[in-house]
Design a protein around this motif. Structure first.
Motif, PDB file in Angstrom:
ATOM      1  N   LEU A   1       0.932  -1.228   0.068  1.00  0.00           N
ATOM      2  CA  LEU A   1      -0.080  -0.058   0.122  1.00  0.00           C
ATOM      3  C   LEU A   1       0.813   1.252   0.002  1.00  0.00           C
ATOM      4  N   TRP A   2       1.890   1.152   0.559  1.00  0.00           N
ATOM      5  CA  TRP A   2       2.733   2.500   0.835  1.00  0.00           C
ATOM      6  C   TRP A   2       3.362   2.610  -0.605  1.00  0.00           C
ATOM      7  N   GLY A   3       3.612   1.575  -1.315  1.00  0.00           N
ATOM      8  CA  GLY A   3       4.204   1.692  -2.560  1.00  0.00           C
ATOM      9  C   GLY A   3       3.381   2.392  -3.470  1.00  0.00           C
ATOM     10  N   VAL A   4       2.094   1.754  -3.490  1.00  0.00           N
ATOM     11  CA  VAL A   4       1.173   2.281  -4.161  1.00  0.00           C
ATOM     12  C   VAL A   4       0.964   4.115  -4.028  1.00  0.00           C
ATOM     13  N   MET A   5       0.725   4.449  -2.724  1.00  0.00           N
ATOM     14  CA  MET A   5       0.803   5.703  -2.280  1.00  0.00           C
ATOM     15  C   MET A   5       1.963   6.687  -2.834  1.00  0.00           C
ATOM     16  N   LEU A   6       2.952   6.216  -2.392  1.00  0.00           N
ATOM     17  CA  LEU A   6       4.485   6.946  -3.185  1.00  0.00           C
ATOM     18  C   LEU A   6       4.483   7.073  -4.507  1.00  0.00           C
ATOM     19  N   ARG A   7       4.160   5.936  -5.251  1.00  0.00           N
ATOM     20  CA  ARG A   7       4.111   6.038  -6.759  1.00  0.00           C
ATOM     21  C   ARG A   7       3.194   6.814  -7.235  1.00  0.00           C
TER      22      ARG A   7
ATOM     23  N   GLY B   1      -5.825   4.915  -5.643  1.00  0.00           N
ATOM     24  CA  GLY B   1      -5.008   3.715  -5.741  1.00  0.00           C
ATOM     25  C   GLY B   1      -5.183   2.915  -4.648  1.00  0.00           C
ATOM     26  N   ILE B   2      -5.151   3.410  -3.279  1.00  0.00           N
ATOM     27  CA  ILE B   2      -5.572   2.343  -2.074  1.00  0.00           C
ATOM     28  C   ILE B   2      -6.790   1.915  -2.106  1.00  0.00           C
TER      29      ILE B   2
END
Lengths: 581, 581
Positions: free
Chosen positions: B449-455, B482-483
């Motif tokens: 999820l943090w990958g999705v957000m930062l991306r 995204g999340i």
């Protein structure tokens, strides 16, 4: 801790039943343990291993093509009885002789030695190789006193592969002895296991600390240190094991070693692999090549938290046998061609009937038999009442099984004595039946010794005359002689002998002086009890476990203590009218 | 408890290194896990399994002829990242397509689903079968929500054997789905494991009590009872599993089942065999025939004390594949013909260089990049400071790995951000690099999820313009979208979404109103923190674990809480002069 059981005293029997039910393709049950379910080549050597239960996959889990042909499975942490070992060896025998191999513990030595003698007497050529890999349990100068721990696996594996390859008995013995000489282990422990039904672990180590030199039955270590990092432990293991290279290995550099990193139960695979990575790097730095390492659980102690490293210094022949395929319930590697299954019926031995024919006895002897039964009843009752206390005392320097072992033996002896009387046995035969039942069911050191004592006494009493004080005193002297020749302990070694010697000396002297049996026995029992209590001031006998002075000083020997209890309990059954002068 | 480790954060990497070093004949390392060391037939289906580490032999220990072709090995109790799964699947691919199979947990679903999409996009036909055997984790009407526990073994075993037999992908999927449908497990637990470096077990059950319905990461059970006898437990297991027969099995009578009696770590072999004997008797009484049972440790949770029974209702085809030979580090049976080893060099993938070419960036964007780095530094610092607190909160209803997972991700993101700036990256690329590093190293749900957000944020910011408040607010809105599409949670489900939604709504509204970014962010962070605290009043999201009302009420959600901490920490780096309006 062990949480799942039904009747704790039936635990070993039930686990063997479940084990056999789970692995019908590998093992079949015989009296005393298991043998392979698959057919073996005739006239090959059969490897028979064994020991107490609680170390799975040792010992039953190592039966199958490539390793053992049979395993005598004792009670929890207790040696199998001589009868068990003989029974398994007979069933495993393929006509090429038997190699008995097991970890070096006093009870196992007693029973396997007796089994070896009996098998040879029956015409089955039998030899023995004891595993003595634990370098922490005795100095290098006394290797024969070292215990067997996870090095069992390398010795059994190589001996089994040599037998599979068709080596004759002398050659299998040569290879197994070489494997043992080339196998060295060092272990550490964090907590002991808690046996089924017990409320306390066999030992504890303070939080954050680690015992050096583990014993797989809770025997004390040789020191204590803070728990190191995984790599710190790898360093300790490698340093300890490279510091004692076997004969013929001048330097680790350029050598090939097999390796067993063994978890005792609750040091788990992830930790073992982290430690293994560090060990592999350190051995590589020392110029050692690791050959087919084994990382996992091979010789456990229920859920004890501990770990040991075994190095096995190979030569070409040993490496060949180490790499050979094996297919057992608890250890499999490489390729093993399928073997035909032995038909279910052919091998199953029926338990021998306890209704075997009785030796004809005289009226007098049969009339005296109920008094023998009463004495055996008193023994079983006093053991029942003290089973936990005996376990607690034994756990200080031993494996904590003395109470349950004595209980199993005495309970079986009581049942056998009652059955014998009902079948019309004389006084001597009642004791002989009780003796056989005791040693067969109790296993372990104390089981073997109580079997010897009761048998000596029963033989002397016989089935002809009513037992009198002289016969009983002579029988007691015979029992002492038997114990001494069998167990090789002397007064002061902190064993049962410390209590038996004053007992017998007092009994014999007073009977010769003409005292009534009851009075003489009372005095003898008092002498035994006092001597048992005095063992609290002695360090434990060297060879049983490393001295652990703080703990064992102040604690009597469990075997001496139970002897005192039994002598006193029996005294109460010997009223003057029961036995003639 | 886990006692042997070096750096706890490096534990998973070190155990994989040690595992690979110990089994060079079975597995070879690739980025993200292991694949077989032996050659496979070309154009056959490759079975790729995976999950968090800590369950040995699941998952790496099940790679080898007869079972899996590769395993993605995540951090402790954390799903492997999408990148890890893709990497292992590429290396395992034999040209016949990929079957991904794994136990049904949220983090694994996120990452395996993303990997499946990516592999299909790359032209590698990929399908998925999730294992959902744990009947205690959701009712029969919601089977798709059930967790995967020891039933992993039966599904993997059958799917691997079908692939070995040359079945095409659709057929392997059919067989694996049928195997999962026919596999049912029920477990009990006595204590949880203690992860490396942690001081408390994941859960405890009062002495003498037993939790019903175990979770292999410490998820709470569905009830509690006194510890029964071994036979009482056998009765419970058999009753629970016979009460829910799979479709097509009308009655147990006359059916054939495979069986796995799985110890979680410190319920040991002797206990398992005693329980097995009782189970076998009870199943026999119900008319069931047991086929090649497995009794041992197949899906563990470090040294957790627990045990589960799995029944696998066979048909002719499933039985054939269950009985087929397998030769993996952690599971071997029957006959597997030797395979040629893949040459050591051929398959070893180099880790991709972190010095990949940077997208050219504008002066403005490059000038803004250090401010992004400062924000990432602040994230890593606040997570470092709260790692234990986050683990403690997560352990109440989850597996306790949220703190260390976030720490691994944030630490990797920080290093990647610094490296990117040094390589001349613009602001957007710095965030994209940080995003990739975070999700790759953290694994698990939060990592994905943090990958999705930062991306999402980095993509919106780009490398052209200096990031302004509007770009950042829009990026935050993209991140939320995204999340939502990825994780499928809504506000009130007691997840991270509860904190993100008020954060993004506040930030966007205030930026539109013309507030400075720093002020808007401050307000948004305060809203997120308040919302995170309010999750303490919610029951956990259904599907993650069974509600365990007493414990999770009063505890905030760990993911929402860490989001609030990060939002607040970043606020401190956003002075007004840093970002334009």
């Amino acid at each position: 801790m062990t949480r799942l059981f039904n009747d704790p005293t039936a635990f070993a029997d039930e686990l063997i039943d479940g084990f056999v039910a789970a692995h019908p393709g590998h093992v079949r049950p015989v009296r005393g343990g298991v043998v392979r379910a698959t057919r073996c080549t005739s006239d090959t050597v059969a490897l028979v291993i064994g020991g107490g239960s609680g170390h799975y996959p040792a010992f039953g889990g190592l039966v199958g093509p490539g390793i053992a042909h049979g395993a005598a499975m004792g009670n929890l942490f207790a040696s199998p009885s001589t009868q068990q070992i003989v029974s398994v060896a007979r069933a495993a025998s393929n006509g090429g002789g038997i190699l008995l191999s097991y970890g070096n513990y006093a009870g196992d030595v007693l029973n396997f030695d007796a089994a070896e003698a009996q098998l040879n007497a029956e015409g089955i050529p039998t030899r023995t190789v004891r595993v003595t890999d634990d370098i922490a349990s005795a100095p290098a100068s006394e290797k024969h006193r070292r215990r067997g721990i996870a090095g069992d696996l390398t010795v059994f594996k190589v001996a089994g592969a040599a037998a599979e390859a068709g080596y004759v008995l002398d050659e299998v013995v040569r290879v197994a002895e070489l494997a043992n000489e080339r196998t060295r282990s060092f272990g550490v422990a964090f907590t002991g296991c808690t046996l089924p039904g017990a409320s306390e672990p066999l030992f504890t180590v303070p939080e954050g600390r680690m015992a050096l030199g583990l014993g797989i039955h809770g025997e004390p270590g040789i020191g204590e240190t803070d728990i190191p990092s995984a790599d710190g432990l790898a360093q300790l293991f490698v340093e300890e094991l490279l510091a004692e290279l076997p004969e013929g290995v001048a330097s680790p550099k350029g050598r090939r070693v097999a390796l067993v990193l063994n978890g005792l139960g609750s040091v788990k695979y992830e930790e073992l692999y982290v430690v293994y990575g560090c060990i592999a790097r350190r051995l590589q730095e020392a110029g050692v090549t690791i050959v087919e390492p084994e990382v996992g659980e091979f010789c456990t102690s229920f859920d004890m938290a501990g770990v040991s490293l075994t190095l096995f210094w190979l030569d070409t022949e040993l490496e060949l046998f180490w790499r050979a395929g094996a297919d057992t319930p608890g250890f499999r590697k490489g390729l093993v061609s399928p073997r035909p299954r032995v038909s279910a019926e052919s091998g199953v031995q029926k338990k021998p009937s306890s209704e075997a024919v009785m030796v004809p006895a005289s009226e007098e002897s049969r009339a005296a038999a109920p008094r023998i039964v009463a004495a055996v009843d008193a023994i079983a009752a006093v053991i029942d009442a003290h089973v936990e206390e005996l376990g607690r005392i034994d756990a200080v320097a031993g494996d904590g099984d003395h109470g349950i072992g004595m209980q199993r033996g005495a309970t079986a002896a009581r049942a056998a004595a009652h059955a014998a009387v009902e079948a019309g046995a004389g006084a001597g035969s009642v004791l002989l039946r009780a003796a056989d039942a005791w040693s067969d069911r109790a296993g372990g050191t104390s089981g073997a010794l109580w079997g010897v004592m009761l048998r000596a006494l029963g033989t002397r009493i016989g089935d002809e005359d009513a037992p009198d004080a002289h016969a009983i005193a002579e029988g007691a002297a015979d029992a002492l002689a038997g114990i001494r020749s069998y167990g090789k302990a002397e007064v002061g070694d902190k064993t049962m002998v410390d209590a038996i010697v004053p007992f017998v000396e007092t009994l014999v002297a007073r009977v010769i002086d003409g005292e009534q049996l009851g009075d003489a026995w009372d005095a003898a029992a008092a002498a035994a009890t006092a001597a048992a209590a005095a063992t609290a001031d002695l360090l434990p006998r060297v060879g049983r476990a490393r001295p652990h002075a703080e703990k064992s000083l102040g604690t009597p020997d469990a075997g001496a203590h139970s002897f005192g209890l039994i002598a006193t309990a029996v005294a109460a059954t010997l009223t003057r009218k029961d036995f003639a002068r």
